[in-house]
Design a protein around this motif. Sequence first.
Motif, PDB file in Angstrom:
ATOM      1  N   ALA A 145       8.959  -7.226 -30.599  1.00 41.68           N
ATOM      2  CA  ALA A 145       8.206  -6.036 -30.993  1.00 41.68           C
ATOM      3  C   ALA A 145       7.801  -5.210 -29.780  1.00 41.68           C
ATOM      4  CB  ALA A 145       6.975  -6.447 -31.793  1.00 41.68           C
ATOM      5  N   ALA A 146       7.500  -5.882 -28.654  1.00 39.70           N
ATOM      6  CA  ALA A 146       6.998  -5.176 -27.469  1.00 39.70           C
ATOM      7  C   ALA A 146       8.043  -4.271 -26.842  1.00 39.70           C
ATOM      8  CB  ALA A 146       6.496  -6.196 -26.447  1.00 39.70           C
ATOM      9  N   ARG A 147       9.317  -4.605 -26.960  1.00 38.23           N
ATOM     10  CA  ARG A 147      10.330  -3.792 -26.306  1.00 38.23           C
ATOM     11  C   ARG A 147      10.850  -2.658 -27.201  1.00 38.23           C
ATOM     12  NH1 ARG A 147      14.262  -8.585 -26.677  1.00 38.23           N
ATOM     13  NH2 ARG A 147      15.657  -8.050 -28.404  1.00 38.23           N
ATOM     14  N   ARG A 148      10.397  -2.616 -28.453  1.00 37.97           N
ATOM     15  CA  ARG A 148      10.827  -1.541 -29.335  1.00 37.97           C
ATOM     16  C   ARG A 148       9.988  -0.292 -29.094  1.00 37.97           C
ATOM     17  NH1 ARG A 148      11.224  -5.937 -33.190  1.00 37.97           N
ATOM     18  NH2 ARG A 148       9.257  -5.358 -34.188  1.00 37.97           N
ATOM     19  N   PRO A 149      10.573   0.899 -29.188  1.00 39.21           N
ATOM     20  CA  PRO A 149       9.815   2.144 -29.014  1.00 39.21           C
ATOM     21  C   PRO A 149       8.658   2.222 -30.004  1.00 39.21           C
ATOM     22  CG  PRO A 149      12.169   2.578 -28.985  1.00 39.21           C
ATOM     23  CD  PRO A 149      12.011   1.151 -29.394  1.00 39.21           C
ATOM     24  N   HIS A 158      21.190  -5.535 -27.603  1.00 35.90           N
ATOM     25  CA  HIS A 158      22.333  -4.626 -27.703  1.00 35.90           C
ATOM     26  C   HIS A 158      22.231  -3.775 -28.965  1.00 35.90           C
ATOM     27  CE1 HIS A 158      26.403  -3.069 -27.412  1.00 35.90           C
ATOM     28  NE2 HIS A 158      26.593  -3.418 -28.674  1.00 35.90           N
ATOM     29  N   ALA A 159      21.815  -4.382 -30.069  1.00 36.39           N
ATOM     30  CA  ALA A 159      21.673  -3.630 -31.315  1.00 36.39           C
ATOM     31  C   ALA A 159      20.644  -2.521 -31.165  1.00 36.39           C
ATOM     32  CB  ALA A 159      21.282  -4.573 -32.448  1.00 36.39           C
ATOM     33  N   GLU A 160      19.547  -2.814 -30.472  1.00 33.37           N
ATOM     34  CA  GLU A 160      18.518  -1.798 -30.256  1.00 33.37           C
ATOM     35  C   GLU A 160      19.043  -0.657 -29.387  1.00 33.37           C
ATOM     36  OE1 GLU A 160      15.440  -4.162 -28.557  1.00 33.37           O
ATOM     37  OE2 GLU A 160      15.133  -5.320 -30.400  1.00 33.37           O
ATOM     38  N   GLU A 161      19.846  -1.008 -28.387  1.00 36.37           N
ATOM     39  CA  GLU A 161      20.394   0.024 -27.503  1.00 36.37           C
ATOM     40  C   GLU A 161      21.376   0.934 -28.242  1.00 36.37           C
ATOM     41  OE1 GLU A 161      22.055  -2.323 -24.413  1.00 36.37           O
ATOM     42  OE2 GLU A 161      20.133  -2.677 -23.386  1.00 36.37           O
ATOM     43  N   ASP A 196      16.473   5.379 -27.994  1.00 36.05           N
ATOM     44  CA  ASP A 196      15.014   5.422 -27.985  1.00 36.05           C
ATOM     45  C   ASP A 196      14.436   6.590 -28.771  1.00 36.05           C
ATOM     46  OD1 ASP A 196      14.968   3.180 -26.413  1.00 36.05           O
ATOM     47  OD2 ASP A 196      14.883   4.298 -24.519  1.00 36.05           O
ATOM     48  N   ASP A 197      15.225   7.646 -28.989  1.00 41.99           N
ATOM     49  CA  ASP A 197      14.649   8.849 -29.564  1.00 41.99           C
ATOM     50  C   ASP A 197      14.660   8.871 -31.087  1.00 41.99           C
ATOM     51  OD1 ASP A 197      17.401   8.923 -29.437  1.00 41.99           O
ATOM     52  OD2 ASP A 197      17.498  11.108 -29.439  1.00 41.99           O
ATOM     53  N   ALA A 198      15.480   8.057 -31.730  1.00 39.30           N
ATOM     54  CA  ALA A 198      15.563   8.068 -33.188  1.00 39.30           C
ATOM     55  C   ALA A 198      14.377   7.330 -33.808  1.00 39.30           C
ATOM     56  CB  ALA A 198      16.868   7.426 -33.641  1.00 39.30           C
ATOM     57  N   ALA A 199      13.971   7.777 -34.975  1.00 35.40           N
ATOM     58  CA  ALA A 199      12.892   7.130 -35.716  1.00 35.40           C
ATOM     59  C   ALA A 199      13.493   5.997 -36.545  1.00 35.40           C
ATOM     60  CB  ALA A 199      12.179   8.134 -36.601  1.00 35.40           C
ATOM     61  N   VAL A 200      13.690   4.875 -35.917  1.00 34.44           N
ATOM     62  CA  VAL A 200      14.399   3.753 -36.530  1.00 34.44           C
ATOM     63  C   VAL A 200      13.455   2.927 -37.402  1.00 34.44           C
ATOM     64  CG1 VAL A 200      15.676   1.621 -36.063  1.00 34.44           C
ATOM     65  CG2 VAL A 200      16.065   3.646 -34.655  1.00 34.44           C
ATOM     66  N   ARG A 201      13.976   2.529 -38.554  1.00 34.21           N
ATOM     67  CA  ARG A 201      13.268   1.567 -39.407  1.00 34.21           C
ATOM     68  C   ARG A 201      13.789   0.175 -39.051  1.00 34.21           C
ATOM     69  NH1 ARG A 201      15.257   2.406 -44.515  1.00 34.21           N
ATOM     70  NH2 ARG A 201      13.738   0.889 -45.286  1.00 34.21           N
ATOM     71  N   TYR A 202      12.913  -0.653 -38.496  1.00 31.07           N
ATOM     72  CA  TYR A 202      13.283  -1.993 -38.056  1.00 31.07           C
ATOM     73  C   TYR A 202      12.922  -2.960 -39.175  1.00 31.07           C
ATOM     74  CZ  TYR A 202      13.617  -6.135 -35.037  1.00 31.07           C
ATOM     75  OH  TYR A 202      13.955  -7.341 -34.486  1.00 31.07           O
ATOM     76  N   VAL A 227      22.553  -0.830 -38.380  1.00 30.22           N
ATOM     77  CA  VAL A 227      22.985  -1.838 -37.422  1.00 30.22           C
ATOM     78  C   VAL A 227      22.399  -3.166 -37.875  1.00 30.22           C
ATOM     79  CG1 VAL A 227      22.954  -2.633 -35.032  1.00 30.22           C
ATOM     80  CG2 VAL A 227      23.131  -0.186 -35.530  1.00 30.22           C
ATOM     81  N   LEU A 228      23.253  -4.158 -38.056  1.00 31.78           N
ATOM     82  CA  LEU A 228      22.823  -5.469 -38.521  1.00 31.78           C
ATOM     83  C   LEU A 228      23.104  -6.513 -37.452  1.00 31.78           C
ATOM     84  CD1 LEU A 228      24.764  -4.109 -41.105  1.00 31.78           C
ATOM     85  CD2 LEU A 228      23.076  -5.547 -42.274  1.00 31.78           C
ATOM     86  N   VAL A 229      22.155  -7.391 -37.213  1.00 24.50           N
ATOM     87  CA  VAL A 229      22.299  -8.466 -36.231  1.00 24.50           C
ATOM     88  C   VAL A 229      22.455  -9.781 -36.991  1.00 24.50           C
ATOM     89  CG1 VAL A 229      21.231  -9.677 -34.289  1.00 24.50           C
ATOM     90  CG2 VAL A 229      20.867  -7.209 -34.590  1.00 24.50           C
ATOM     91  N   SER A 230      23.345 -10.648 -36.503  1.00 21.72           N
ATOM     92  CA  SER A 230      23.493 -11.959 -37.122  1.00 21.72           C
ATOM     93  C   SER A 230      23.960 -12.968 -36.091  1.00 21.72           C
ATOM     94  CB  SER A 230      24.489 -11.912 -38.289  1.00 21.72           C
ATOM     95  OG  SER A 230      24.487 -13.149 -39.000  1.00 21.72           O
ATOM     96  N   ALA A 231      23.651 -14.217 -36.342  1.00 22.31           N
ATOM     97  CA  ALA A 231      24.112 -15.305 -35.475  1.00 22.31           C
ATOM     98  C   ALA A 231      25.534 -15.671 -35.848  1.00 22.31           C
ATOM     99  CB  ALA A 231      23.195 -16.512 -35.617  1.00 22.31           C
TER     100      ALA A 231
END
Length: 648
Positions: A56-60, A22-25, A29-35, A130-134
């Motif tokens: 890693a495989a599902r990231r643009p 969800h965070a990735e969505e 897809d078009d932005a140059a995101v720093r992961y 966007v930050l992901v956490s448990a």
Amino acid sequence: MTPPVEPRTLVLGGTRSGKSRHAEELLGDDAAVRYLATGRRIPGDADWDARIAAHAARRPVHWTTEEVGGTGLAAALARPGPVLVDDLATWLTGVLDDAGAWDAPVVPAAVDAAVEGLVAAVAAAPGPVVLVSAETGLGVVPDTRAGRVFRDRLGELNAAVARVCDDVVLVVAGRALPLPAAGAGPGATTTPVAATGGTVATATPAGPATPAGPATRADPATPADPATPATLVGPGDTAGPADAPGAEVPDPDGDVAGTPAGVPGAVLPVTGAAAGDVAGAAATPASVTESDVEIVPVTVGRPDSRSRREAVALVEGLAMPTGGLGRLGELGVWLASCQGACPPQAPVRARVVLLAADHGIAANGVSAYPPEVSAVRATAAAAGRLPVTVAARAAGATVRVVDVGLVAGAEGAEPGWLVSHGTGRIDREDALDGERATAAWLTGRRLADAEIDAGADLLIPATLAVGATTPAATLVAAVTGAEPVAVVGRASGIDDRAWMRKAVAIRDALRRARPHLRDPLALLRTVGGTDLLVLAGFLARAAERRVPAVLDGLAVGAAALLAEELAPGAKDWWVAAQPSTEPAATLVLEHLSLVPVLDLAVRTEDGTAAVTTLPLLVGAARLLAETGSAQDTGVLPGDVTAPAGAGR
């Protein structure tokens, strides 16, 4: 095109909930995101490597990946975005690893510094983040000290990051649920309250206004601007200037020192009721009704983090082996943070407040003692003949016995705080009506104020009521979701038949409590009791005024559980005296993340065990204040390669 995203968004969820996807969505897809990947590779862990590869495989392909940890994450956030951080839980694990926190007697100051640096970096980040956490509680955490450290620190980290984020989302089963702003209910916004510096719910223009409902277990309200003068306004409370005791003062280190704007469990007048209408907690508080006041859950300011860090550093530099003070060091650090000073001062004006009350359910044979023994215990306490009063004399604490709900009073017990003459049988009827429930909450707050204004620096509340563990266990089951049979104990030493009567009473009371599971005050009114409500108000108010308390027994624990619901954060101001033989009390300690100081198997339920911790607290404070440092004394570790006997 990249969908709109708030400048700072926190995405929470359990294991495999879909939070990362969800965070990735959110970023598209078009932005140059720093992961920013925070998970550390573990040599030989093929499953972990596979999970990293799947992410890693599902990231643009045009996204860039940076593996960061520790203070490096804060530095990475200072560079332009968009940025996705995945995730905060693995980052925290690395920070705790690096600091050696898992086995340390107190969590090292480096952990606090790293967390505060990260939160500041999130707040100042230049681009969309966007930050992901448990989410705490949605994963399996071992019930060990290390597990509790991780759980508690992750919950604090999530809450701190959420406070500086523009949007917070909870992902469950792949579905994203936007969370309301702190303190806001559905269809409500927050509006400053000039008199209190807090907030009240107001209807949005989009729909018709509706009457405010009872207080619910909502997210803590965000403290208002510290510049707003904070006063305490409500029946029985006296408005005062911003620099009065309990007024909000901005801590230079970021914590709230004093009363947060918007009093925890605040009593906000909505009909112009005059302050002091129920002064003295009259037996029939006809002047106070549920329409007169609204009790609003608001977060309590945490103990001072700067003093805590200084105390941790002080302990680490004392003339002793690393971690040599054990729990004594932890207690000293806790006292320092509560007092906002390092080294801490030893508590010298500890006060024991014993509440006398009757419970209607006691007539059902749920205790080894008949109901009239509540008054007998109160008389014995006033005469100094109960275990708790003897222990208090030995520890140098003073005792106060207050009648808040006895049917016929008791010799020696103060009568001026009476709220009700007994309560209803909670398996058949409500313990109290709305007016008396409100009056009991206010009475607890005023009792705490009276003790603190008289100079108390440590509080020990308890109840002398026969049958109190039955409503207390019911409240614990209602809050924690436990089954009735899981909370029934032997308490006063009941036999099997009484145990079965008690189990049935709790089962029936819990059925009556179900409509109120999200309303702490209604739970206390329905299946609690006068003493439990007074205790809850007392503990919340003490935390609000930054005075620590020692908890002992199931009844006090259950009241603390509800006080934490009405004043989130109050638990940081409490320490647990000992584990209890009551199963419900174990659930309380787990829910509040409190580790008992002692294990004496004391079963008096009158505060005796809490009083026995006083010499330890005094000793802990003096150890920090009077023990020499390793440098000053020359007590330094030697060269491990030195020949045997060289250090003698």
